[in-house]
Design a protein around this motif. Structure first.
Motif, short mmCIF file in Angstrom:
data_model
loop_
_atom_site.label_atom_id
_atom_site.label_comp_id
_atom_site.label_asym_id
_atom_site.label_seq_id
_atom_site.Cartn_x
_atom_site.Cartn_y
_atom_site.Cartn_z
N LYS A 276 0.85 -1.20 0.00
CA LYS A 276 0.00 0.00 0.00
C LYS A 276 0.88 1.25 0.00
CE LYS A 276 -4.05 1.93 2.30
NZ LYS A 276 -5.13 1.66 3.24
N ALA A 277 1.98 1.19 0.76
CA ALA A 277 2.90 2.34 0.83
C ALA A 277 3.73 2.47 -0.45
CB ALA A 277 3.81 2.17 2.05
N ALA A 278 4.03 1.35 -1.09
CA ALA A 278 4.88 1.38 -2.29
C ALA A 278 4.37 0.31 -3.27
CB ALA A 278 6.34 1.10 -1.90
N PRO A 279 3.32 0.64 -4.05
CA PRO A 279 2.66 -0.37 -4.89
C PRO A 279 3.58 -1.07 -5.89
CG PRO A 279 1.32 1.61 -4.74
CD PRO A 279 2.61 1.94 -4.07
N ARG A 280 4.61 -0.37 -6.37
CA ARG A 280 5.47 -0.96 -7.40
C ARG A 280 6.77 -1.49 -6.84
NH1 ARG A 280 3.41 0.85 -12.40
NH2 ARG A 280 1.21 1.18 -12.03
N ALA A 281 6.78 -1.77 -5.54
CA ALA A 281 8.04 -2.14 -4.88
C ALA A 281 8.64 -3.43 -5.43
CB ALA A 281 7.81 -2.28 -3.38
N ASN A 282 7.81 -4.31 -5.98
CA ASN A 282 8.34 -5.58 -6.50
C ASN A 282 7.80 -5.81 -7.91
OD1 ASN A 282 9.65 -7.98 -6.68
ND2 ASN A 282 8.56 -9.00 -5.02
N ARG A 283 8.11 -4.87 -8.79
CA ARG A 283 7.55 -4.89 -10.14
C ARG A 283 8.03 -6.04 -11.00
NH1 ARG A 283 7.21 0.73 -13.22
NH2 ARG A 283 6.09 -0.58 -14.67
N SER A 284 9.17 -6.60 -10.63
CA SER A 284 9.71 -7.67 -11.48
C SER A 284 9.22 -9.06 -11.06
CB SER A 284 11.24 -7.63 -11.44
OG SER A 284 11.67 -7.82 -10.10
N ALA A 285 8.49 -9.13 -9.94
CA ALA A 285 8.07 -10.44 -9.42
C ALA A 285 7.26 -11.24 -10.44
CB ALA A 285 7.25 -10.25 -8.14
N GLY A 286 6.43 -10.53 -11.22
CA GLY A 286 5.54 -11.25 -12.13
C GLY A 286 5.93 -11.16 -13.59
N THR A 287 7.13 -10.70 -13.87
CA THR A 287 7.56 -10.57 -15.26
C THR A 287 7.46 -11.91 -15.98
OG1 THR A 287 9.10 -8.84 -14.58
CG2 THR A 287 9.46 -9.82 -16.75
N ASP A 288 6.85 -11.89 -17.14
CA ASP A 288 6.65 -13.10 -17.96
C ASP A 288 5.81 -14.16 -17.26
OD1 ASP A 288 8.18 -11.98 -19.98
OD2 ASP A 288 10.05 -12.83 -19.19
#
Ligand code: CP
Length: 322
Positions: A30-42
């Motif tokens: 909630k504080a940082a929505p894009r904190a793990n943007r690579s988790a779902g790549t591909d």
């Protein structure tokens, strides 16, 4: 090549190894929505709906997108083949495809399968066996995420717990009340079952469940809660009041007659400890919950629905094994 998950499925509280950690993770997103943007790549998540939805459908897509993941939504209930769940049947009726055949296909398309499958409310044993979601888990070969099943709504419950956590910063545990509300048609027990299950396992405070006679939930989910038919006793000193209708578990799917008025209004809230009012939505105004409450300062229902994104994001991240 699929990676191993640290949470295998998410279909009830018992799939979660660390409830507090999951809530903290949701709060962090909630504080940082894009904190793990690579988790779902591909990676792809299939969101399969047998029933209508607004919040679950949209919040889960937003959550997947925040993790860099592709979400594909399929309305199986209206656009797909009718699924057979019985083992060993001759399929000469209305069903067209067996879950044993459909599930592995879905598993080959997606890294995670989300499924919403409501109960029929006619056959209690069949509904409470959770046959659709259990067979999907058995045959799909990938993590299964409940988007609300026959008996439970764990994504909702996680968002509910996050919401309570955010509104409670006193040292003493809060008094939390789940209170039955009127409705004109028989509704599922899922949200109430699930909230009771999460609350009694996590134990952030005391849980009181108030309902009219004939509306007791299954004790499988309510063990550890105080049960009462007295609204005032439940509301007195409450810090959180979760309003929800459900149909009878005992007289399964029926609506035993209720003579007393169970509509929660702003007046009734005066005996609470300035309680925050919750509801999972959608809500029928002035039938389930008075608009004096919904439009007043006590209501946190919009925030609660907003927290669905962060709850879903925390869960998907764990299912990805990220
Ligand atoms: N609370 C909830 O699950 O809302 P939807 O039915 O709109 O998804």
């Amino acid at each position: 090549m699929k990676r191993f998950s640290i949470m295998k499925h998410f279909t009830s509280v018992y799939d979660v190894p660390d409830i507090s950690g999951l809530i903290r993770s949701a709060a962090a997103f909630k504080a940082a929505p894009r904190a793990n943007r690579s988790a779902g790549t591909d990676r792809r998540i299939g969101l399969i709906f047998m029933n209508p939805s607004m919040r679950t459908r949209l919040s889960t897509q937003l959550a997947a997108r925040n993790l860099g993941m592709e979400a594909i939504v399929f309305d199986l209930g209206s656009d797909g083949w009718k699924i057979e769940l019985e083992e060993g049947v001759i399929m000469n009726g209305t069903t067209v495809e067996h879950i044993r055949d459909a599930a592995p296909v879905l598993g080959s398309y997606f890294d995670i399968i989300g499924i919403r499958t409501f109960p029929g409310l006619l056959d209690r044993d069949a509904d409470y066996q959770e046959r659709f979601i259990e067979q999907l888990k058995r045959y799909a070969g990938v993590p299964v995420l409940s988007l609300e099943s026959a008996t439970l709504h764990p994504l909702q419950s996680l968002a509910d717990l996050l919401t309570i956590t955010e509104h409670w910063n006193r040292p003493e545990p809060p008094k939390i009340v789940l209170i039955w509300a009127p409705h004109i048609k028989p509704l599922l027990q899922c949200v109430a079952n699930s909230f009771a299950q999460w609350m009694t396992k996590w134990k952030p405070g005391s849980l009181t469940i108030a309902h009219p006679e004939g509306y007791a939930l299954s004790t499988t989910f309510t063990n550890g809660a105080t049960i009462t038919h007295d609204q005032d006793e439940a509301l007195r000193g409450a810090d959180f009041v979760y309003v929800k209708n459900w149909s009878s578990f005992e007289h399964y799917g029926e609506m035993p007659v209720v003579k007393a008025n169970w509509l929660l209004t702003q007046d009734r809230l005066s005996i609470t400890n300035d309680a925050k009012v919750m509801h999972c939505l959608p809500v029928r105004r002035n039938l389930e919950l008075g608009e004096s409450v919904l439009d007043g300062p006590s209501s946190i229902v919009t925030e609660q629905a907003g927290n669905r994104v962060w709850a879903a994001q925390a869960v998907i991240e764990k299912l990805l094994g990220a």
